[in-house]
Design a protein around this motif. Structure first.
Motif, mmCIF file in Angstrom:
data_model
loop_
_atom_site.group_PDB
_atom_site.id
_atom_site.type_symbol
_atom_site.label_atom_id
_atom_site.label_comp_id
_atom_site.label_asym_id
_atom_site.label_seq_id
_atom_site.Cartn_x
_atom_site.Cartn_y
_atom_site.Cartn_z
ATOM 1 N N TYR A 649 0.825 -1.207 0.000
ATOM 2 C CA TYR A 649 0.000 0.000 0.000
ATOM 3 C C TYR A 649 0.860 1.258 0.000
ATOM 4 C CZ TYR A 649 -3.743 -3.232 1.109
ATOM 5 O OH TYR A 649 -4.627 -4.265 1.080
ATOM 6 N N ILE A 650 2.067 1.159 0.544
ATOM 7 C CA ILE A 650 2.973 2.299 0.561
ATOM 8 C C ILE A 650 3.754 2.383 -0.734
ATOM 9 C CG2 ILE A 650 4.929 3.348 1.771
ATOM 10 C CD1 ILE A 650 2.348 3.320 3.373
ATOM 11 N N SER A 651 4.165 1.230 -1.249
ATOM 12 C CA SER A 651 5.088 1.225 -2.383
ATOM 13 C C SER A 651 4.420 1.270 -3.741
ATOM 14 C CB SER A 651 5.977 -0.021 -2.302
ATOM 15 O OG SER A 651 5.182 -1.191 -2.375
ATOM 16 N N THR A 652 3.158 0.874 -3.819
ATOM 17 C CA THR A 652 2.575 0.663 -5.149
ATOM 18 C C THR A 652 1.276 1.427 -5.395
ATOM 19 O OG1 THR A 652 3.512 -1.567 -5.103
ATOM 20 C CG2 THR A 652 1.871 -1.098 -6.800
ATOM 21 N N HIS A 653 0.310 1.282 -4.514
ATOM 22 C CA HIS A 653 -1.048 1.714 -4.841
ATOM 23 C C HIS A 653 -1.415 2.997 -4.097
ATOM 24 C CE1 HIS A 653 -1.217 -2.220 -6.621
ATOM 25 N NE2 HIS A 653 -1.012 -2.788 -5.449
ATOM 26 N N LEU A 654 -1.100 4.129 -4.697
ATOM 27 C CA LEU A 654 -1.289 5.408 -4.011
ATOM 28 C C LEU A 654 -2.753 5.743 -3.787
ATOM 29 C CD1 LEU A 654 1.350 7.998 -5.194
ATOM 30 C CD2 LEU A 654 1.417 6.331 -3.374
ATOM 31 N N GLU A 655 -3.604 5.462 -4.771
ATOM 32 C CA GLU A 655 -5.023 5.770 -4.589
ATOM 33 C C GLU A 655 -5.602 4.963 -3.428
ATOM 34 O OE1 GLU A 655 -3.793 7.154 -8.426
ATOM 35 O OE2 GLU A 655 -3.666 5.164 -7.512
ATOM 36 N N GLN A 656 -5.202 3.686 -3.351
ATOM 37 C CA GLN A 656 -5.681 2.863 -2.244
ATOM 38 C C GLN A 656 -5.150 3.383 -0.906
ATOM 39 O OE1 GLN A 656 -4.853 1.538 -5.261
ATOM 40 N NE2 GLN A 656 -7.020 1.123 -5.652
ATOM 41 N N LEU A 657 -3.912 3.854 -0.905
ATOM 42 C CA LEU A 657 -3.353 4.448 0.308
ATOM 43 C C LEU A 657 -4.144 5.688 0.705
ATOM 44 C CD1 LEU A 657 -1.220 4.663 2.509
ATOM 45 C CD2 LEU A 657 0.280 5.832 0.869
ATOM 46 N N GLY A 658 -4.507 6.479 -0.276
ATOM 47 C CA GLY A 658 -5.329 7.652 0.008
ATOM 48 C C GLY A 658 -6.679 7.279 0.597
ATOM 49 N N LEU A 659 -7.291 6.204 0.061
ATOM 50 C CA LEU A 659 -8.571 5.741 0.596
ATOM 51 C C LEU A 659 -8.424 5.251 2.035
ATOM 52 C CD1 LEU A 659 -9.969 3.793 -2.503
ATOM 53 C CD2 LEU A 659 -10.820 5.957 -1.592
ATOM 54 N N ILE A 660 -7.332 4.556 2.308
ATOM 55 C CA ILE A 660 -7.094 4.072 3.672
ATOM 56 C C ILE A 660 -6.966 5.247 4.627
ATOM 57 C CG2 ILE A 660 -5.435 2.907 5.168
ATOM 58 C CD1 ILE A 660 -4.807 1.072 2.760
ATOM 59 N N MET A 661 -6.182 6.245 4.253
ATOM 60 C CA MET A 661 -5.966 7.385 5.140
ATOM 61 C C MET A 661 -7.246 8.178 5.352
ATOM 62 S SD MET A 661 -2.176 8.604 3.865
ATOM 63 C CE MET A 661 -1.973 9.784 5.190
ATOM 64 N N LEU A 662 -8.064 8.243 4.334
ATOM 65 C CA LEU A 662 -9.319 8.996 4.443
ATOM 66 C C LEU A 662 -10.395 8.220 5.195
ATOM 67 C CD1 LEU A 662 -9.599 10.548 0.874
ATOM 68 C CD2 LEU A 662 -9.514 11.841 3.018
ATOM 69 N N HIS A 663 -10.599 6.975 4.796
ATOM 70 C CA HIS A 663 -11.759 6.221 5.285
ATOM 71 C C HIS A 663 -11.408 5.110 6.268
ATOM 72 C CE1 HIS A 663 -14.108 8.376 2.314
ATOM 73 N NE2 HIS A 663 -13.264 7.998 1.368
#
Length: 746
Positions: A649-663
């Motif tokens: 999630y840190i190294s590859t998928h930025l949009e998913q990281l953004g979703l994690i941080m938001l939701h």
């Protein structure tokens, strides 16, 4: 005119007359274990929203009050100076507090206090302060640490301030310990422990917890496993002591994630802890047989207190819940919010009841709980606060002794008291008064092996008075129980010098013959310190310990911890002795060596933020918001949060990281090949009005730089679009949902 003046004077005198009227509060809604009684010791209007207490030498209660916390569902006003530290007094001597005396006011969210060194140590974020006390007034204020509790969520700031048997002050949610010696404050790295509240047992081991794990602790004394700054202990500290996280509420309490599958049962009752805090090892000496050194835990989300039974075997701690199906204390009063517990000078247990309807900070408050709290009007339960006392109904009534009036000889005798609070305070008073004429009396206690507890306290009283010597410690280790001898071995490290080496070697060989695991663990932790002075003499003892404990990883950690200065020649020596390169010991040494080569110390020793991003806003925000769970180095904290290092999630998928941080993100999770169960949940920041789209973009930029090989970033506009991308539940995302999104992108 004269009559008027006399009448006015009469009114003034009448108004100053002590009033002992005490409010009557019903406890009918509370269910307590048979054989115990519950009573209100103090309540509003004497105090509001208490979060921590300590007792002074006279038995008075000092309370930190935090009325600014969650004054409403939006959490506004917490930055205002509405907090205070108050002295509660029982002037009519009936056991109930009837007067409140302000000591410090106009404080912003004071969260911890401790009466030490003849003064008061207290926290007002971000500072740790110490003030001397003169006639119940603060004087000579000293700033102990300006970075004690940096700005951030108050649920994740250091707290606790507990003096341990070893004369060091420890904290929850902090990787530093404190001590004042000869008027000078010292600050040292230590293991980061827990979230809210910390306690110790008679031996000096530490216990703590976090929201979703009701009891954690260390198997060994503090700092025995972190002296090698390149080794990160995994087995001896930060251990989950009770695998069972079940709770048994009396009613359908309002909890933050009640919408999640498995959080509530079919009767809407909470299944597992979600807000555990304020643990206490009971050491009062008045509870029935089987209760000594039990660990009690606050479970405020269900308005209850849990009891855990502890056992000690081979130097390790085991714990289990006392019962299935019930708690030690439980209530249907949703205002009852136990947040801290304390042993009292009278041998009873005291409960800090914040007594507030909403105790979930607004940054983590889910829409689900916000709605329920509004419907139940929990947000209107304000301006309350109570201190409760739990007593053994069958124990004789005890009176609090005014320790300030006792002589030093009386205090020496109290080092053998059955009440742990009394022993602890007597030790500190003796050190503070520094009457060296008592040294012979203290040495007599050390020689009396019939009372191991008084031996331990006498040892550390002498240590605090700088009155120990090698010969005294040698005799104590040789002739005492394993627990006392372990402390003696720890203290002997202050006398590592050439002339003591042969005696120490003979002593260590003798101790090995006793074949006691609890003692060998501490021998393992110290022998490397002595080997620094003479490798040829002490390396064979290390080899013997390794062969004796091939499967004991705590012993391995203890050896490596003490052997930082000789780790390279030790590795060579063990190879020559035939220690398998694939053994646990060899693997631990190899990992430690690699960390040293890469200059990657245990994060508790880090004095700067990782890599070059320390000056960015994202790094600062990460430290304030995320590091308390994931650690400043991104390696995660056992039992609390998984590592960020190596996570896709840190190294590859930025949009998913953004979703994690938001939701937010909920378990089960697979991170670096390790599965984290459903109890691991990360709340999102979407409802935190203080965190902007740019802030989250800055944090993403930082963590991808610091914890992956692919530094990347998202624009604030991308973050804004992700705010409306909800999970199926509308709450935290699951790993499966995130993977579906990844597959869709491809």
């Amino acid at each position: 005119m004269g009559l008027a003046r006399y009448f006015l004077l009469f009114l003034v005198i009448i108004s100053c007359k002590p009033s002992f009227k005490e409010p009557v509060i019903s406890l009918d809604d509370y269910t307590l274990e048979d054989g115990f009684s519950l009573e209100v010791v103090a309540s509003e209007p004497l105090l509001v929203a208490p979060v921590a207490l300590d007792f002074d030498d006279k038995g008075r209660i000092w309370v930190a009050e935090m009325p600014g916390f969650m004054q409403n569902l939006d959490g506004t006003g917490e930055e205002l100076p509405t907090g205070s530290i108050t002295i509660l007094e029982d002037l009519d001597k009936d056991g109930i507090m009837d007067h409140a005396k302000p000591f410090l006011d106009s404080l912003v969210m004071p969260r911890a206090l401790a009466l030490v060194y003849g003064g008061l140590l207290y926290v007002e974020s971000p500072n740790l302060w110490f003030v001397e006390i003169e006639e119940d007034k603060p004087t000579n204020r000293v700033l102990v640490d300006s970075l004690y509790a940096t700005v951030g969520n108050p649920e994740h700031q250091p707290n606790g301030l507990m003096m341990n048997v070893d004369n060091w002050i420890y904290n929850a949610k902090s990787n530093f310990r404190y001590q004042r010696k000869n008027g000078v404050w010292k600050k040292e790295p230590t293991t980061q422990r827990g979230q809210w509240g910390i306690t110790h047992d008679n031996f000096g081991r530490l216990y703590y917890n976090n929201n979703s794990t009701q009891l954690m602790g260390d198997h060994v004394l503090p700092n025995r496993l972190v002296r090698n700054k390149y080794m990160v202990p995994r087995h001896g500290v930060n251990q989950v002591l009770t695998k069972d996280q079940r709770v048994y509420p009396l009613h359908a309490a309002s909890v933050n994630r009640g919408y999640e599958k498995g959080v509530l049962n079919q009767d809407s009752l909470l299944m597992h802890v979600t807000a555990a805090c304020g643990p206490l090892v009971y050491r009062g000496g008045l509870f029935p047989d089987g209760y000594d050194q039990n660990v009690f835990v606050c479970i405020p989300e269900i308005n209850a207190i849990k009891r855990n039974i502890t056992t000690f075997k081979d130097g390790m701690v085991e714990a289990k819940q006392a019962w299935e199906g019930k708690e030690f204390l439980a209530s249907v009063d949703e205002g009852f919010r136990p947040v801290n517990l304390s042993n009292g000078p009278d041998g009873n247990m005291y409960v800090v009841d914040m007594h507030r309807g909403v105790i979930q900070h607004y940054a983590f408050l889910t829409p689900y709980l916000k709605k329920i709290s509004a419907e139940k009007q929990l947000d209107t339960i304000l301006d309350y606060g109570r201190i409760l006392r739990i007593k053994n109904s069958n124990a004789p009534e005890t009176k609090t002794v005014d320790l300030s009036t006792l002589s030093e000889k009386d205090l020496v005798n109290l080092l053998g008291s059955s009440n742990g609070w009394i022993r602890d305070r007597a030790q500190q008073l003796l050190i503070h008064r520094r009457n060296l004429a008592l040294v012979p009396e203290l040495k007599k206690l050390i020689e009396d092996s019939s009372n191991p507890l008084s031996q331990i306290h006498a040892l550390y009283t002498l240590e605090g008075l700088d009155a120990l010597n090698f010969d005294v410690l040698h005799e104590v280790v040789l002739s005492s129980s394993a627990e006392v001898a372990a402390h003696g071995l720890v203290l002997m490290e202050n006398f590592v010098e050439e002339r003591n080496l042969p005696v120490a070697y003979d002593l260590f060989k003798e101790l090995l013959k006793r074949d006691e695991v609890a003692l060998d663990m501490y021998l393992a932790s110290t022998v490397g310190i002595w080997a620094k002075e003479n490798k040829e003499l002490f390396f064979p003892i290390i080899d013997e310990l390794i062969k004796k404990y091939q499967e004991n990883k705590i012993v391995h950690e203890a050896i490596i911890s003490g052997a930082e200065a000789v780790i390279d020649p030790l590795e060579v020596y063990l190879g020559e002795k035939g220690v398998n390169e694939e053994s646990d010991m060899s693997s631990m040494i190899a990992v430690t060596r690699e960390r040293k080569i890469n200059d990657k110390p245990n994060f508790i020793y880090s004095k700067k933020l990782p890599q070059t991003d320390s000056r960015t806003k994202g790094a600062t925000l990460f430290r304030q918001i995320c590091a308390s769970c994931h650690s400043p180095s991104g390696e995660g904290i056992a039992g609390l949060a998984p590592p960020l290092l190596g996570s896709e999630y840190i190294s590859t998928h930025l949009e998913q990281l953004g979703l994690i941080m938001l939701h937010g993100l909920k378990g089960p999770l697979l991170i670096n090949g390790e599965t984290y169960d459903e109890g691991h949940q990360m709340p999102g920041l979407v409802n935190n009005r203080d965190i902007s789209d740019q802030d989250i973009a800055d944090m993403i930029s930082y963590v991808t730089n610091a914890f992956s090989n692919r530094p990347r970033s998202l624009k604030a506009s991308n973050i804004k679009s992700l705010r409306d991308q909800k999970s199926k539940s509308g709450m935290e995302f699951t790993e499966a949902e995130l993977r579906d999104l990844i597959d869709a992108d491809h």
